[in-house]
Write an enzyme that holds these catalytic residues in place. Structure first.
Site, PDB file in Angstrom:
ATOM      1  N   GLY A 148       0.833  -1.202   0.000  1.00 33.34           N
ATOM      2  CA  GLY A 148       0.000   0.000   0.000  1.00 33.34           C
ATOM      3  C   GLY A 148       0.864   1.247   0.000  1.00 33.34           C
ATOM      4  N   GLY A 149       0.269   2.340   0.493  1.00 34.84           N
ATOM      5  CA  GLY A 149       0.987   3.613   0.531  1.00 34.84           C
ATOM      6  C   GLY A 149       2.244   3.541   1.370  1.00 34.84           C
ATOM      7  N   GLY A 383      24.977  13.541 -28.129  1.00 32.91           N
ATOM      8  CA  GLY A 383      24.419  14.065 -26.876  1.00 32.91           C
ATOM      9  C   GLY A 383      24.986  13.341 -25.675  1.00 32.91           C
ATOM     10  CB  ALA A 384      25.857   9.810 -25.103  1.00 38.23           C
TER      11      ALA A 384
HETATM   12  C1  HXC Z   1      -4.317  -4.564  10.964  1.00 34.63           C
HETATM   13  C2  HXC Z   1      -3.203  -6.406  10.227  1.00 34.63           C
HETATM   14  C3  HXC Z   1      -2.803  -5.737   9.041  1.00 34.63           C
HETATM   15  C4  HXC Z   1      -3.249  -4.400   8.888  1.00 34.63           C
HETATM   16  C5  HXC Z   1      -1.995  -7.711   8.986  1.00 34.63           C
HETATM   17  N1  HXC Z   1      -2.679  -7.612  10.133  1.00 34.63           N
HETATM   18  N2  HXC Z   1      -2.074  -6.573   8.287  1.00 34.63           N
HETATM   19  N3  HXC Z   1      -3.936  -5.815  11.168  1.00 34.63           N
HETATM   20  N4  HXC Z   1      -3.988  -3.844   9.862  1.00 34.63           N
HETATM   21  N5  HXC Z   1      -2.915  -3.687   7.813  1.00 34.63           N
HETATM   22  C6  HXC Z   1      -2.837  -8.641  11.165  1.00 34.63           C
HETATM   23  C7  HXC Z   1      -3.714  -9.777  10.716  1.00 34.63           C
HETATM   24  O1  HXC Z   1      -5.064  -9.474  10.940  1.00 34.63           O
HETATM   25  C8  HXC Z   1      -3.227 -10.871  11.619  1.00 34.63           C
HETATM   26  O2  HXC Z   1      -3.797 -10.682  12.918  1.00 34.63           O
HETATM   27  C9  HXC Z   1      -1.762 -10.605  11.762  1.00 34.63           C
HETATM   28  O3  HXC Z   1      -1.597  -9.217  11.410  1.00 34.63           O
HETATM   29  C10 HXC Z   1      -0.923 -11.391  10.796  1.00 34.63           C
HETATM   30  O4  HXC Z   1      -1.473 -11.256   9.515  1.00 34.63           O
HETATM   31  P1  HXC Z   1      -1.613 -12.488   8.521  1.00 34.63           P
HETATM   32  O5  HXC Z   1      -2.419 -12.041   7.371  1.00 34.63           O
HETATM   33  O6  HXC Z   1      -2.086 -13.691   9.273  1.00 34.63           O
HETATM   34  O7  HXC Z   1      -0.098 -12.707   8.134  1.00 34.63           O
HETATM   35  P2  HXC Z   1       0.538 -13.200   6.778  1.00 34.63           P
HETATM   36  O8  HXC Z   1      -0.214 -14.414   6.261  1.00 34.63           O
HETATM   37  O9  HXC Z   1       1.998 -13.321   7.028  1.00 34.63           O
HETATM   38  O10 HXC Z   1       0.265 -12.035   5.702  1.00 34.63           O
HETATM   39  C11 HXC Z   1       0.900 -10.790   5.844  1.00 34.63           C
HETATM   40  C12 HXC Z   1       0.279  -9.783   4.855  1.00 34.63           C
HETATM   41  C13 HXC Z   1      -1.243  -9.726   5.068  1.00 34.63           C
HETATM   42  C14 HXC Z   1       0.597 -10.192   3.436  1.00 34.63           C
HETATM   43  C15 HXC Z   1       0.955  -8.445   5.133  1.00 34.63           C
HETATM   44  O11 HXC Z   1      -1.519  -9.592   6.455  1.00 34.63           O
HETATM   45  C16 HXC Z   1      -1.855  -8.598   4.361  1.00 34.63           C
HETATM   46  O12 HXC Z   1      -2.114  -8.673   3.150  1.00 34.63           O
HETATM   47  N6  HXC Z   1      -2.191  -7.543   5.091  1.00 34.63           N
HETATM   48  C17 HXC Z   1      -2.824  -6.380   4.517  1.00 34.63           C
HETATM   49  C18 HXC Z   1      -1.887  -5.628   3.633  1.00 34.63           C
HETATM   50  C19 HXC Z   1      -2.504  -4.362   3.160  1.00 34.63           C
HETATM   51  O13 HXC Z   1      -3.220  -4.356   2.161  1.00 34.63           O
HETATM   52  N7  HXC Z   1      -2.356  -3.325   4.003  1.00 34.63           N
HETATM   53  C20 HXC Z   1      -2.967  -2.071   3.797  1.00 34.63           C
HETATM   54  C21 HXC Z   1      -2.183  -1.368   2.785  1.00 34.63           C
HETATM   55  S1  HXC Z   1      -2.790   0.214   2.542  1.00 34.63           S
HETATM   56  P3  HXC Z   1      -4.145 -11.914  13.885  1.00 34.63           P
HETATM   57  O14 HXC Z   1      -4.808 -11.250  15.027  1.00 34.63           O
HETATM   58  O15 HXC Z   1      -5.041 -12.800  13.098  1.00 34.63           O
HETATM   59  O16 HXC Z   1      -2.831 -12.524  14.197  1.00 34.63           O
HETATM   60  C22 HXC Z   1      -1.786   1.140   3.396  1.00 34.63           C
HETATM   61  C23 HXC Z   1      -2.132   2.548   3.301  1.00 34.63           C
HETATM   62  C24 HXC Z   1      -1.012   3.416   3.645  1.00 34.63           C
HETATM   63  O17 HXC Z   1      -0.869   0.754   4.001  1.00 34.63           O
HETATM   64  C25 HXC Z   1      -1.372   4.751   3.185  1.00 34.63           C
HETATM   65  C26 HXC Z   1      -0.228   5.688   3.285  1.00 34.63           C
HETATM   66  C27 HXC Z   1      -0.449   6.837   2.360  1.00 34.63           C
END
Ligand code: HXC
Length: 493
Positions: A148-149, A383-384
């Site tokens: 993500g971001g 140019g290079a």
């Molecule tokens: C809250 C989260 C989380 C999140 C993971 N967890 N990502 N909790 N917010 N973003 C938690 C899960 O619920 C889980 O909790 C524990 O962390 C482990 O996650 P798993 O999925 O079981 O682990 P894994 O299989 O290793 O997968 C890791 C992962 C996946 C690939 C990172 O968790 C995932 O896809 N997460 C979301 C990624 C994403 O899209 N994030 C948002 C991006 S947008 P429990 O309690 O079950 O252990 C963003 C915006 C930023 O970041 C903007 C800035 C401008």
């Protein structure tokens, strides 16, 4: 007083990583007691150790650094308000104290349960990344997911390192990609370390494992000052400066079409074993990195005849420009090795904006105020020639090897354009073409004319390259210029 005993703390992977990165026994944790204050989605019932990130300070080779490492065992290492505040606190300390920051990213991104607070946390971090840019070195290691971001924080830092088969970075994960565009792609193919080291250029460094990543990060820091007003770290050289490597005399084939590995030249000229290549696989037609000459760090930009004959294209221009800007920010002189047939022609390049990317490289060289030295090894066309640190765009010292060719283009192309009409009407166009090409070569294809006009400062024997570069660099190391104050220059798109 009956003090409640805290439960024994599980040894965190994130803390262990930091301890391995830093000099033994130097890590001091900051903010270990911080807790989140979120009450949504049942978070109030969750006590998250360190809120998913370990922050603190320590030393690398005795030099202070601030560090953070996200902890994927705590709610996926996701970033909430308190997590972000811990990182921005050490950023503020680092910036005020002019000390580098190294971050280990291993996180599921914005903590979904904290909504806008977690988004705001990223914003606070991005702002620090930009404020610190060019002031203190910032190095990002990606040891797990960075999605993500969240990817923008590493992208705003000076160097990004990823670990093969372990780290990935993307703006949108495979599931969202499939929903929106119907493309089916694996995590690895979308944003794995190999993709970013080879295809996108997002990763400057690709490591095979964490140990290598941590060791090489320590090494990388050895070339960088702690801040922009400090001289880059000098290490007394073990490699003599009066060494005259005879092998340089034969390393470049006479035939301009024959390729060779420019890295052999760089390694022979620079202090032995000092070349630290960055972006080694992306845009391989230019080779860039840091090295030492007489113990002082220098940035290296070199055309690579082994790949696409060393031609410059969009990505090579971006890659070289980036290295130049990094070096200029940290007062590291730039040495360019030139053997370039020109810019790559064609619709693919034009559509990809080679005009802007080439201009970006030009801009970076023109803008850089550090000492700029170059050596033309074999050819510098069109140019290079201009772009690659020429005198005309502010090169301080321009050297050439005796066989160097400096011209608008090679003999074949030039004769084809200049004498097309004559050749069409000639009885023996082949013989006449050869004659004209020879004439052109006599006229242009030596560094003599450029040296007569002062565009080349000295024509040197290849074996003298190391010694000459060192001597000139010693003389101009203290170079100072006063660019006209402005809010910011406008770097080409
Ligand atoms: C809250 C989260 C989380 C999140 C993971 N967890 N990502 N909790 N917010 N973003 C938690 C899960 O619920 C889980 O909790 C524990 O962390 C482990 O996650 P798993 O999925 O079981 O682990 P894994 O299989 O290793 O997968 C890791 C992962 C996946 C690939 C990172 O968790 C995932 O896809 N997460 C979301 C990624 C994403 O899209 N994030 C948002 C991006 S947008 P429990 O309690 O079950 O252990 C963003 C915006 C930023 O970041 C903007 C800035 C401008």
């Amino acid at each position: 007083m009956n003090k409640e005993k805290s439960p024994p703390r599980k040894r965190s992977v994130a803390r262990a990583r930091l301890e391995r990165l830093l000099d033994p026994g130097t890590f001091e944790e900051i903010g270990s007691q911080v807790l989140h204050r979120s009450t949504d989605f049942g978070l109030e019932k969750k006590r998250l150790p360190g809120d998913g990130v370990i922050t603190g300070m320590g030393q690398i080779e005795g030099r202070p650094v601030f560090v953070f490492a996200q902890d994927r065992t705590v709610l996926g290492g996701s970033l909430g308000q308190a997590h972000a505040a811990k990182i921005t606190k050490i950023y503020d300390l680092a910036l005020d104290s002019r000390v580098p920051v190294i971050g280990i990213n291993d996180s599921g991104g914005a903590r979904i349960q904290e909504g806008v607070d977690s988004l705001g946390g990223y914003g606070e971090l991005f702002r620090r990344n930009v404020a610190a840019s060019g002031v203190i070195p910032q190095i990002s290691l990606i040891f797990g997911p960075c999605a993500g971001g969240a990817v923008y924080s590493p992208a705003l830092t000076d160097f990004v390192g990823m670990v093969a088969d372990q780290s990935f970075m993307f703006l949108t994960g495979p599931r969202v990609v499939k929903t929106v565009t119907f493309e089916e792609i694996t995590t690895e193919d979308l944003g794995g370390a190999n993709v970013h080291a080879n295809t996108s250029g997002v990763a400057h460094l690709l490591f095979q494992n964490e140990t290598e990543a941590l060791e090489q990060t320590r090494r990388l820091l050895s070339y960088l000052p702690s801040h922009c007003d400090e001289a880059p770290p000098y290490q007394p050289p073990t490699d003599p400066m009066d060494r005259l490597p005879q092998e340089l005399e034969t390393m470049v084939p006479e035939n301009p079409k024959e390729s060779y590995d420019i890295r052999n030249i760089i390694q022979t000229v620079m202090d032995q074993g000092s070349f630290f290549e960055t972006h080694a696989m992306w845009a391989p037609n230019v080779v860039v990195g840091l090295a030492r000459l007489g113990g002082h760090p220098v940035g290296v930009v070199a055309n690579q005849p082994l790949s696409m004959a060393g031609v410059l294209d969009s990505n090579a221009s971006r890659k070289a420009a980036r290295l130049i800007r990094t070096c200029n920010a940290f007062r590291i002189p730039i040495v360019s090795f030139v053997d370039v047939p020109g810019f790559l022609p064609g619709s693919d390049q034009e559509y990809n904006g080679v005009i802007n990317h080439g201009a970006k490289l030009l801009y970076a060289y023109c803008e850089a105020t550090v000492p700029k030295l170059s050596v033309i090894l074999r050819k510098a066309y069109g140019g290079a020639y201009l772009v690659m640190s020429s005198k005309h765009i502010g090169g301080d010292i321009n050297l050439a090897w005796p066989a160097a060719e400096i011209a608008v283009m090679g003999a074949k192309g030039a004769v084809e354009i200049l004498y097309a009409r004559e050749l069409r009407g000639h009885d023996d166009p082949q013989a006449r073409r050869a004659e004209l090409e020879d004439e052109y070569k006599q006229e242009f294809l030596s560094p003599a004319r450029a040296a007569q006009r002062g565009y080349i400062d000295e024509v040197i024997a290849p074996c003298e390259t190391r010694r000459k570069l060192f001597r000139y660099l010693e003389a101009i190391r203290t170079k100072q210029t006063n660019p006209i104050p402005r809010h910011n220059g406008n770097i080409p798109l």
